[in-house]
Write an enzyme that holds these catalytic residues in place. Structure first.
Site, PDB file in Angstrom:
ATOM      1  N   LYS A  82     -36.603   1.759 -58.201  1.00  0.00           N
ATOM      2  CA  LYS A  82     -37.893   1.269 -58.505  1.00  0.00           C
ATOM      3  C   LYS A  82     -37.772  -0.213 -58.628  1.00  0.00           C
ATOM      4  CE  LYS A  82     -39.366   5.488 -61.082  1.00  0.00           C
ATOM      5  NZ  LYS A  82     -39.693   6.142 -62.224  1.00  0.00           N
ATOM      6  N   GLN A 112     -39.151   5.610 -68.447  1.00  0.00           N
ATOM      7  CA  GLN A 112     -38.597   6.566 -67.779  1.00  0.00           C
ATOM      8  C   GLN A 112     -38.082   8.096 -68.478  1.00  0.00           C
ATOM      9  OE1 GLN A 112     -38.018   6.218 -64.372  1.00  0.00           O
ATOM     10  NE2 GLN A 112     -36.974   8.379 -64.344  1.00  0.00           N
ATOM     11  N   ASP A 155     -47.697   5.185 -64.696  1.00  0.00           N
ATOM     12  CA  ASP A 155     -47.314   6.643 -64.501  1.00  0.00           C
ATOM     13  C   ASP A 155     -48.539   7.673 -64.823  1.00  0.00           C
ATOM     14  OD1 ASP A 155     -44.759   7.210 -63.819  1.00  0.00           O
ATOM     15  OD2 ASP A 155     -44.067   6.996 -65.939  1.00  0.00           O
TER      16      ASP A 155
HETATM   17  N1  GUN Z   1     -38.869  11.208 -64.337  1.00  0.00           N
HETATM   18  C1  GUN Z   1     -38.842  12.039 -63.190  1.00  0.00           C
HETATM   19  N2  GUN Z   1     -40.049  11.282 -62.720  1.00  0.00           N
HETATM   20  C2  GUN Z   1     -40.620  10.700 -63.375  1.00  0.00           C
HETATM   21  C3  GUN Z   1     -41.914   9.906 -63.346  1.00  0.00           C
HETATM   22  O1  GUN Z   1     -42.476  10.024 -62.250  1.00  0.00           O
HETATM   23  N3  GUN Z   1     -42.108   9.018 -64.202  1.00  0.00           N
HETATM   24  C4  GUN Z   1     -41.281   8.986 -65.313  1.00  0.00           C
HETATM   25  N4  GUN Z   1     -41.866   7.802 -66.227  1.00  0.00           N
HETATM   26  N5  GUN Z   1     -40.047   9.444 -65.558  1.00  0.00           N
HETATM   27  C5  GUN Z   1     -39.976  10.192 -64.555  1.00  0.00           C
END
Ligand code: GUN
Length: 286
Positions: free
Chosen positions: A53, A97, A120
Protein backbone atom coordinates in the site's frame (compact mmCIF):
# COMPACT_ATOMS: atom_id res chain seq x y z
CA UNK A 1 -11.65 -21.21 -23.13
CA UNK A 2 -12.74 -18.58 -20.63
CA UNK A 3 -11.97 -14.89 -20.98
CA UNK A 4 -9.36 -13.94 -18.38
CA UNK A 5 -10.44 -10.90 -16.37
CA UNK A 6 -7.10 -9.12 -16.22
CA UNK A 7 -7.20 -7.21 -12.94
CA UNK A 8 -3.48 -6.56 -13.08
CA UNK A 9 -3.64 -4.51 -16.30
CA UNK A 10 -6.78 -2.72 -15.20
CA UNK A 11 -5.16 -1.84 -11.86
CA UNK A 12 -2.11 -0.41 -13.62
CA UNK A 13 -4.37 1.70 -15.85
CA UNK A 14 -6.37 2.94 -12.87
CA UNK A 15 -3.21 3.73 -10.91
CA UNK A 16 -1.77 5.74 -13.80
CA UNK A 17 -5.02 7.71 -14.09
CA UNK A 18 -4.92 8.38 -10.34
CA UNK A 19 -1.30 9.55 -10.61
CA UNK A 20 -2.21 12.02 -13.36
CA UNK A 21 -5.26 13.29 -11.49
CA UNK A 22 -3.28 13.62 -8.25
CA UNK A 23 -0.66 15.73 -9.98
CA UNK A 24 -3.34 18.12 -11.29
CA UNK A 25 -5.15 18.31 -7.94
CA UNK A 26 -1.94 19.12 -6.05
CA UNK A 27 -1.49 22.12 -8.37
CA UNK A 28 -5.07 23.18 -7.65
CA UNK A 29 -5.14 22.69 -3.87
CA UNK A 30 -1.41 23.15 -3.09
CA UNK A 31 -1.61 20.15 -0.81
CA UNK A 32 -0.66 16.48 -1.20
CA UNK A 33 -3.26 13.76 -0.54
CA UNK A 34 -2.18 11.87 2.57
CA UNK A 35 -3.06 8.34 3.68
CA UNK A 36 -2.16 7.15 7.19
CA UNK A 37 -2.07 3.40 7.84
CA UNK A 38 -2.00 2.08 11.40
CA UNK A 39 -0.28 -1.30 11.69
CA UNK A 40 -0.37 -3.12 15.00
CA UNK A 41 1.83 -6.09 15.80
CA UNK A 42 3.97 -8.32 13.61
CA UNK A 43 1.47 -10.25 11.42
CA UNK A 44 3.60 -11.07 8.31
CA UNK A 45 0.68 -10.89 5.85
CA UNK A 46 -0.37 -7.49 7.24
CA UNK A 47 3.21 -6.23 7.05
CA UNK A 48 3.42 -7.28 3.42
CA UNK A 49 0.04 -5.70 2.52
CA UNK A 50 1.02 -2.46 4.23
CA UNK A 51 4.32 -2.33 2.36
CA UNK A 52 2.46 -2.74 -0.95
CA UNK A 53 0.00 0.00 0.00
CA UNK A 54 2.87 2.32 0.92
CA UNK A 55 4.69 1.73 -2.38
CA UNK A 56 1.52 2.24 -4.41
CA UNK A 57 0.79 5.55 -2.68
CA UNK A 58 4.27 6.88 -3.33
CA UNK A 59 4.08 5.94 -7.04
CA UNK A 60 0.74 7.74 -7.34
CA UNK A 61 2.04 10.93 -5.68
CA UNK A 62 0.04 10.29 -2.51
CA UNK A 63 1.84 10.85 0.80
CA UNK A 64 1.95 7.69 2.89
CA UNK A 65 2.55 7.46 6.62
CA UNK A 66 2.61 4.15 8.46
CA UNK A 67 2.17 4.26 12.23
CA UNK A 68 3.61 1.01 13.60
CA UNK A 69 2.67 -0.03 17.12
CA UNK A 70 3.45 -3.07 19.28
CA UNK A 71 0.77 -5.74 19.72
CA UNK A 72 0.35 -4.77 23.39
CA UNK A 73 -0.76 -1.19 22.63
CA UNK A 74 -3.54 -0.06 24.99
CA UNK A 75 -6.99 0.72 23.63
CA UNK A 76 -6.63 4.26 25.00
CA UNK A 77 -3.42 4.90 23.07
CA UNK A 78 -4.98 3.62 19.83
CA UNK A 79 -8.11 5.74 20.36
CA UNK A 80 -5.95 8.82 20.97
CA UNK A 81 -4.04 8.17 17.73
CA UNK A 82 -7.27 7.96 15.74
CA UNK A 83 -8.71 11.09 17.35
CA UNK A 84 -5.53 13.01 16.52
CA UNK A 85 -5.65 11.84 12.88
CA UNK A 86 -9.35 12.72 12.62
CA UNK A 87 -8.49 16.31 13.60
CA UNK A 88 -5.34 16.60 11.49
CA UNK A 89 -6.02 18.75 8.39
CA UNK A 90 -3.06 17.24 6.56
CA UNK A 91 -4.59 13.72 6.72
CA UNK A 92 -7.25 12.67 4.19
CA UNK A 93 -7.43 8.91 4.69
CA UNK A 94 -7.10 6.66 7.76
CA UNK A 95 -6.73 2.88 7.49
CA UNK A 96 -6.49 0.53 10.46
CA UNK A 97 -4.90 -2.66 9.12
CA UNK A 98 -6.88 -5.73 10.19
CA UNK A 99 -6.76 -8.03 12.03
CA UNK A 100 -5.89 -6.23 15.26
CA UNK A 101 -5.01 -7.98 18.57
CA UNK A 102 -7.94 -9.54 20.44
CA UNK A 103 -7.76 -7.22 23.47
CA UNK A 104 -8.79 -4.29 21.25
CA UNK A 105 -12.48 -3.80 20.36
CA UNK A 106 -12.24 -3.73 16.55
CA UNK A 107 -15.78 -2.54 15.91
CA UNK A 108 -15.57 0.27 18.48
CA UNK A 109 -12.22 1.49 17.14
CA UNK A 110 -13.23 1.39 13.46
CA UNK A 111 -16.27 3.46 14.33
CA UNK A 112 -14.09 6.19 15.82
CA UNK A 113 -12.57 6.88 12.39
CA UNK A 114 -14.07 10.00 10.84
CA UNK A 115 -16.42 8.64 8.11
CA UNK A 116 -15.08 11.19 5.60
CA UNK A 117 -11.55 9.73 6.09
CA UNK A 118 -12.67 6.09 6.23
CA UNK A 119 -10.86 4.84 3.08
CA UNK A 120 -11.85 1.23 3.88
CA UNK A 121 -15.56 2.05 4.06
CA UNK A 122 -15.82 -0.08 7.21
CA UNK A 123 -17.44 2.36 9.67
CA UNK A 124 -21.19 2.16 10.39
CA UNK A 125 -21.93 5.41 8.58
CA UNK A 126 -20.45 4.18 5.29
CA UNK A 127 -21.90 0.66 5.69
CA UNK A 128 -25.38 2.11 6.23
CA UNK A 129 -25.03 4.47 3.29
CA UNK A 130 -23.92 1.63 1.00
CA UNK A 131 -26.81 -0.57 2.13
CA UNK A 132 -29.28 2.23 1.51
CA UNK A 133 -27.86 2.68 -1.99
CA UNK A 134 -26.53 6.15 -1.08
CA UNK A 135 -23.20 7.70 -1.96
CA UNK A 136 -20.62 5.97 0.29
CA UNK A 137 -16.97 5.10 0.63
CA UNK A 138 -17.01 1.47 -0.56
CA UNK A 139 -14.62 -1.26 0.72
CA UNK A 140 -11.71 -1.60 -1.70
CA UNK A 141 -12.01 -5.27 -2.73
CA UNK A 142 -15.72 -5.18 -3.67
CA UNK A 143 -15.17 -1.81 -5.36
CA UNK A 144 -12.35 -3.36 -7.40
CA UNK A 145 -14.63 -6.22 -8.47
CA UNK A 146 -17.27 -3.79 -9.76
CA UNK A 147 -14.59 -1.99 -11.75
CA UNK A 148 -13.54 -5.31 -13.33
CA UNK A 149 -17.19 -6.06 -14.25
CA UNK A 150 -17.50 -2.58 -15.80
CA UNK A 151 -14.26 -2.92 -17.76
CA UNK A 152 -15.51 -6.14 -19.38
CA UNK A 153 -19.04 -4.75 -19.80
CA UNK A 154 -20.56 -7.49 -17.68
CA UNK A 155 -24.08 -6.29 -16.87
CA UNK A 156 -25.52 -7.78 -13.68
CA UNK A 157 -29.14 -6.75 -14.30
CA UNK A 158 -31.46 -9.69 -13.75
CA UNK A 159 -28.52 -12.08 -13.33
CA UNK A 160 -28.22 -14.48 -10.42
CA UNK A 161 -25.14 -13.50 -8.41
CA UNK A 162 -24.02 -16.03 -5.80
CA UNK A 163 -21.47 -14.88 -3.22
CA UNK A 164 -19.62 -17.42 -1.08
CA UNK A 165 -18.44 -15.74 2.13
CA UNK A 166 -20.23 -13.26 4.39
CA UNK A 167 -17.35 -11.14 5.69
CA UNK A 168 -17.70 -7.43 6.46
CA UNK A 169 -14.72 -6.75 4.17
CA UNK A 170 -15.93 -8.56 1.03
CA UNK A 171 -19.13 -10.66 1.09
CA UNK A 172 -21.61 -8.25 2.69
CA UNK A 173 -20.58 -5.07 0.83
CA UNK A 174 -20.36 -7.10 -2.39
CA UNK A 175 -23.99 -8.18 -1.94
CA UNK A 176 -25.08 -4.54 -1.50
CA UNK A 177 -23.20 -3.50 -4.64
CA UNK A 178 -24.66 -6.32 -6.75
CA UNK A 179 -28.17 -5.53 -5.51
CA UNK A 180 -27.60 -1.93 -6.55
CA UNK A 181 -26.71 -3.32 -9.98
CA UNK A 182 -30.07 -5.11 -10.09
CA UNK A 183 -28.71 -8.64 -9.70
CA UNK A 184 -30.61 -11.30 -7.76
CA UNK A 185 -28.21 -12.02 -4.91
CA UNK A 186 -27.73 -15.21 -2.89
CA UNK A 187 -25.24 -15.36 -0.03
CA UNK A 188 -23.61 -18.68 0.88
CA UNK A 189 -21.34 -19.29 3.86
CA UNK A 190 -19.77 -21.98 6.01
CA UNK A 191 -23.15 -23.15 7.36
CA UNK A 192 -24.90 -23.29 3.97
CA UNK A 193 -26.07 -26.80 3.11
CA UNK A 194 -25.69 -28.24 -0.40
CA UNK A 195 -23.70 -25.23 -1.56
CA UNK A 196 -23.10 -26.73 -5.03
CA UNK A 197 -26.80 -26.82 -5.88
CA UNK A 198 -26.83 -23.03 -5.32
CA UNK A 199 -23.54 -22.09 -6.98
CA UNK A 200 -24.49 -24.09 -10.08
CA UNK A 201 -27.32 -21.60 -10.63
CA UNK A 202 -24.98 -18.60 -10.56
CA UNK A 203 -24.50 -16.40 -13.62
CA UNK A 204 -21.93 -14.50 -11.56
CA UNK A 205 -20.10 -16.46 -8.85
CA UNK A 206 -17.98 -14.50 -6.36
CA UNK A 207 -15.83 -16.65 -4.08
CA UNK A 208 -14.41 -15.13 -0.89
CA UNK A 209 -14.23 -18.02 1.52
CA UNK A 210 -10.47 -18.22 2.20
CA UNK A 211 -10.10 -21.93 1.41
CA UNK A 212 -7.54 -22.80 -1.27
CA UNK A 213 -8.95 -24.37 -4.46
CA UNK A 214 -12.35 -25.14 -2.87
CA UNK A 215 -14.46 -24.35 -5.92
CA UNK A 216 -13.92 -26.80 -8.78
CA UNK A 217 -15.79 -27.13 -12.08
CA UNK A 218 -18.60 -29.11 -10.44
CA UNK A 219 -19.69 -25.89 -8.63
CA UNK A 220 -19.91 -23.80 -11.78
CA UNK A 221 -22.63 -23.21 -14.38
CA UNK A 222 -21.24 -23.32 -17.95
CA UNK A 223 -20.48 -19.81 -19.18
CA UNK A 224 -20.62 -18.20 -15.71
CA UNK A 225 -18.51 -15.24 -14.60
CA UNK A 226 -16.21 -16.47 -11.81
CA UNK A 227 -14.54 -13.95 -9.50
CA UNK A 228 -11.92 -15.41 -7.16
CA UNK A 229 -11.16 -13.24 -4.13
CA UNK A 230 -9.01 -15.84 -2.36
CA UNK A 231 -5.33 -15.26 -1.64
CA UNK A 232 -3.96 -18.44 -0.06
CA UNK A 233 -0.37 -19.51 0.28
CA UNK A 234 0.11 -23.19 -0.58
CA UNK A 235 3.64 -24.67 -0.83
CA UNK A 236 4.98 -21.11 -1.05
CA UNK A 237 2.72 -20.29 -4.02
CA UNK A 238 -0.28 -17.98 -4.15
CA UNK A 239 -3.51 -19.72 -5.00
CA UNK A 240 -7.13 -18.64 -5.02
CA UNK A 241 -10.29 -20.22 -3.61
CA UNK A 242 -11.08 -21.48 -7.13
CA UNK A 243 -9.35 -24.44 -8.80
CA UNK A 244 -8.40 -22.35 -11.80
CA UNK A 245 -7.29 -25.00 -14.32
CA UNK A 246 -10.49 -26.97 -13.78
CA UNK A 247 -12.98 -24.07 -13.66
CA UNK A 248 -11.60 -22.13 -16.64
CA UNK A 249 -12.67 -25.02 -18.88
CA UNK A 250 -16.37 -24.50 -18.08
CA UNK A 251 -16.85 -20.84 -17.14
CA UNK A 252 -17.12 -17.86 -19.50
CA UNK A 253 -14.96 -15.39 -17.56
CA UNK A 254 -12.49 -15.87 -14.70
CA UNK A 255 -10.11 -13.80 -12.56
CA UNK A 256 -6.66 -15.37 -12.10
CA UNK A 257 -4.75 -15.48 -8.79
CA UNK A 258 -2.43 -13.65 -8.72
CA UNK A 259 -3.26 -10.94 -11.26
CA UNK A 260 -7.00 -10.63 -10.67
CA UNK A 261 -8.86 -9.07 -7.77
CA UNK A 262 -5.87 -8.52 -5.44
CA UNK A 263 -4.20 -5.89 -7.61
CA UNK A 264 -7.49 -4.00 -7.90
CA UNK A 265 -7.83 -3.78 -4.10
CA UNK A 266 -4.75 -1.58 -3.80
CA UNK A 267 -5.70 0.52 -6.82
CA UNK A 268 -9.11 1.13 -5.20
CA UNK A 269 -7.46 2.16 -1.93
CA UNK A 270 -5.68 4.92 -3.88
CA UNK A 271 -8.99 5.75 -5.55
CA UNK A 272 -10.78 6.02 -2.20
CA UNK A 273 -7.95 8.14 -0.76
CA UNK A 274 -8.28 10.53 -3.68
CA UNK A 275 -12.08 10.59 -3.22
CA UNK A 276 -11.62 11.60 0.44
CA UNK A 277 -9.04 14.23 -0.53
CA UNK A 278 -11.27 15.75 -3.20
CA UNK A 279 -14.22 15.95 -0.80
CA UNK A 280 -12.21 17.43 2.07
CA UNK A 281 -10.15 19.91 0.06
CA UNK A 282 -13.03 20.68 -2.33
CA UNK A 283 -15.29 21.69 0.56
CA UNK A 284 -12.60 23.94 2.02
CA UNK A 285 -12.19 25.67 -1.34
CA UNK A 286 -15.91 26.03 -2.16
N1 GUN B 1 -6.91 -6.84 6.15
C1 GUN B 1 -7.18 -7.61 5.06
N2 GUN B 1 -7.82 -6.89 4.12
C2 GUN B 1 -7.97 -5.64 4.62
C3 GUN B 1 -8.55 -4.45 4.11
O1 GUN B 1 -9.09 -4.39 2.99
N3 GUN B 1 -8.49 -3.38 4.94
C4 GUN B 1 -7.93 -3.42 6.16
N4 GUN B 1 -7.95 -2.31 6.90
N5 GUN B 1 -7.39 -4.51 6.67
C5 GUN B 1 -7.41 -5.62 5.89
Amino acid sequence: MAVILDGKSLALKLRENIRIETEKLIEQYHKQPHLVVILIGENPASQSYVKSKEKACIKAGIKSTVIRKDADISEKELIDIIKTLNNDDSVHGILLQLPIPKHLDEDKIINLINPTKDVDGFCNDNVARLNKGQDALVPCTPLGITKILDEYQIDATGKHCVIIGRSQIVGKPMAALMLKRNATVTMCHSKTTDIKSITKQADILIVAIGRANMVDASYVKPGAVVIDVGINRVDDQLTGDVLYDDVEKVCGYITPVPGGVGKMTIACLLDNTLTCYKRIEGEKND
